[in-house]
Design an enzyme around this catalytic site. Structure first.
Site, PDB file in Angstrom:
ATOM      1  N   ARG A 263       0.882  -1.183   0.000  1.00 41.72           N
ATOM      2  CA  ARG A 263       0.000   0.000   0.000  1.00 41.72           C
ATOM      3  C   ARG A 263       0.903   1.210   0.000  1.00 41.72           C
ATOM      4  O   ARG A 263       1.661   1.418   0.957  1.00 41.72           O
ATOM      5  CB  ARG A 263      -0.917   0.003   1.228  1.00 41.72           C
TER       6      ARG A 263
ATOM      7  N   HIS B  76      -7.520   0.339  -6.425  1.00 40.70           N
ATOM      8  CA  HIS B  76      -7.727  -0.470  -5.211  1.00 40.70           C
ATOM      9  C   HIS B  76      -8.419  -1.780  -5.610  1.00 40.70           C
ATOM     10  O   HIS B  76      -9.570  -2.025  -5.251  1.00 40.70           O
ATOM     11  CB  HIS B  76      -8.571   0.316  -4.202  1.00 40.70           C
TER      12      HIS B  76
ATOM     13  N   GLN C  50     -10.303  -4.327  -3.130  1.00 41.16           N
ATOM     14  CA  GLN C  50     -11.623  -3.907  -2.648  1.00 41.16           C
ATOM     15  C   GLN C  50     -12.717  -4.307  -3.618  1.00 41.16           C
ATOM     16  O   GLN C  50     -13.829  -4.660  -3.217  1.00 41.16           O
ATOM     17  CB  GLN C  50     -11.635  -2.395  -2.415  1.00 41.16           C
TER      18      GLN C  50
ATOM     19  N   ASP D  93     -17.259   6.989  -1.697  1.00 41.63           N
ATOM     20  CA  ASP D  93     -16.016   6.856  -0.938  1.00 41.63           C
ATOM     21  C   ASP D  93     -15.719   8.239  -0.346  1.00 41.63           C
ATOM     22  O   ASP D  93     -16.376   9.230  -0.696  1.00 41.63           O
ATOM     23  CB  ASP D  93     -14.888   6.391  -1.883  1.00 41.63           C
TER      24      ASP D  93
ATOM     25  N   ARG E  30     -13.282  -8.762   2.394  1.00 41.44           N
ATOM     26  CA  ARG E  30     -11.855  -8.554   2.107  1.00 41.44           C
ATOM     27  C   ARG E  30     -11.067  -9.786   2.538  1.00 41.44           C
ATOM     28  O   ARG E  30     -10.157 -10.242   1.849  1.00 41.44           O
ATOM     29  CB  ARG E  30     -11.333  -7.309   2.855  1.00 41.44           C
TER      30      ARG E  30
HETATM   31  N1  NVA Z   1      -9.946   6.455  -1.554  1.00 42.63           N
HETATM   32  C1  NVA Z   1      -9.506   6.142  -0.210  1.00 42.63           C
HETATM   33  C2  NVA Z   1      -9.718   4.690   0.067  1.00 42.63           C
HETATM   34  C3  NVA Z   1      -9.284   4.226   1.434  1.00 42.63           C
HETATM   35  C4  NVA Z   1      -9.466   2.773   1.637  1.00 42.63           C
HETATM   36  C5  NVA Z   1      -8.053   6.555  -0.044  1.00 42.63           C
HETATM   37  O1  NVA Z   1      -7.255   6.365  -0.974  1.00 42.63           O
HETATM   38  O2  NVA Z   1      -7.716   7.078   1.014  1.00 42.63           O
HETATM   39  N1   CP Z   2     -11.165  -0.210   2.558  1.00 43.80           N
HETATM   40  C1   CP Z   2      -9.877  -0.230   2.985  1.00 43.80           C
HETATM   41  O1   CP Z   2      -8.945  -0.520   2.222  1.00 43.80           O
HETATM   42  O2   CP Z   2      -9.740   0.059   4.298  1.00 43.80           O
HETATM   43  P1   CP Z   2      -8.368   0.316   5.092  1.00 43.80           P
HETATM   44  O3   CP Z   2      -7.841   1.656   4.643  1.00 43.80           O
HETATM   45  O4   CP Z   2      -8.785   0.303   6.546  1.00 43.80           O
HETATM   46  O5   CP Z   2      -7.398  -0.785   4.770  1.00 43.80           O
END
Ligand code: NVA
Ligand code: CP
Length: 302
Positions: free
Chosen positions: A103, A130, A133, A218, A286
């Site tokens: 990540r 992502h 997800q 989101d 997940r």
């Molecule tokens: N769009 C959000 C998703 C978090 C799981 C981000 O990138 O912060």
């Molecule tokens: N949805 C998701 O990826 O959540 P986290 O940021 O908690 O991993």
């Protein structure tokens, strides 16, 4: 070359569907108290440059449930934080572990890591995509409504990494996606263009949601965008998913959100906690979707 999962496009849709079927099987087996050790002795390295609750816990728990192990790594406590290159880190880690989940802030850096890795690399969220997800979301849709092919999905809010993965999924899984974003916050043009006929930019939230089978949103401020929070709050003011907006969707429409939610901003408590919300199932899935993905990529079932 190992099989990576940097975007949904990395796997043919038949393999994505097989992963989702295995995910459903793993979920059923887990609920029935059955335990599988398909990844016994296998190790997943997890490199987090951004915060996470679901991604970390689901990958770490998933590896443990399948008899393997996961290692949490972050720049602050590895040599990455002291300047060891992405390429060298990839070379070294991939001589020790069986797969790496990353990540980070940059899909381009993820790609550089993957290019120098001997083992599968999984995108656990970047600035652009992502994909994990989406596996969980589609599993949650299928559980309640059956095949997502032919369904109409509305994306309301930021044209961010989640939106981009929904665009990929629309073309791969054959559903229609309507996207409503404020001016200046639309999805990347190249990603949108690749979505082809499956995707349409809507005239606004109501146009996107009209008759939809699934409404998705989101956060308005993704990780890395925090400096823009105030401007974003103003720009997204008309893009909240609330009961009035959901009333334009199909009567049995579902609501999804990858979480974490910013209650009272992109979604109201009423919708997130209401009967149409599948958000908690998405989060739970997940675990199962990624267990199936790990089995597939590491090849433990072959
Ligand atoms: N769009 C959000 C998703 C978090 C799981 C981000 O990138 O912060
Ligand atoms: N949805 C998701 O990826 O959540 P986290 O940021 O908690 O991993």
């Amino acid at each position: 070359m190992p099989q990576h999962f940097l975007t949904l496009d990395d796997l043919p849709v038949a393999e994505l569907r097989a992963i989702l079927e295995r995910a459903a099987e793993l979920k059923r087996r887990h609920a029935a108290g059955e335990r599988d050790a398909t990844l016994a002795g296998r190790v997943l390295g997890m490199l987090f440059e951004k915060a996470s609750t679901r991604t970390r816990v689901s990958f770490e728990t998933g590896m443990a449930q399948l008899g393997g192990h996961a290692i949490f790594l972050s720049p602050g406590d590895t040599q990455i934080g002291r300047g060891e290159t992405v390429e060298d880190t990839a070379r070294v880690l991939s001589r020790m572990v069986d797969a790496v989940m990353i990540r980070n802030h940059s899909q381009a850096i993820l790609e550089r890591f993957a290019a120098h890795s001997r083992v599968p690399v999984i995108n656990g969220l970047t600035d652009r995509f992502h994909p994990c997800q989406l596996l969980a979301d589609i599993q949650a849709f299928v559980e309640r409504r059956g095949d997502i092919a032919g369904a109409t999905v509305a994306w309301v809010g930021d044209g961010n990494n989640m939106c981009a993965s929904y665009i990929n999924a629309a073309r791969l899984f054959g559903f229609g996606l309507r996207i409503a974003t404020p001016e200046g916050y639309g999805p990347d043009r190249d990603v949108l263009a690749a979505g082809g006929d499956a995707v349409r930019l809507a005239e606004g939230p109501e146009d996107a949601v009209r008759g939809a089978d699934l409404v998705v949103t989101d956060t308005w401020t993704s990780m890395g965008d925090e400096a823009e929070t105030e401007a974003r709050l103003a720009a997204f003011a008309g893009y909240q998913v609330n009961a009035a907006l959901m009333a334009h969707a199909a009567d049995d429409a579902l609501f999804m959100h990858c979480l974490p939610a910013h209650r009272g901003e992109e979604v109201t408590d009423e919708v997130l906690d209401g009967p149409q919300s599948a958000a908690w199932d998405e989060a739970e899935n997940r675990l199962h979707a990624q267990k199936a993905l790990l089995e597939h990529l590491i090849g433990a079932r072959d």
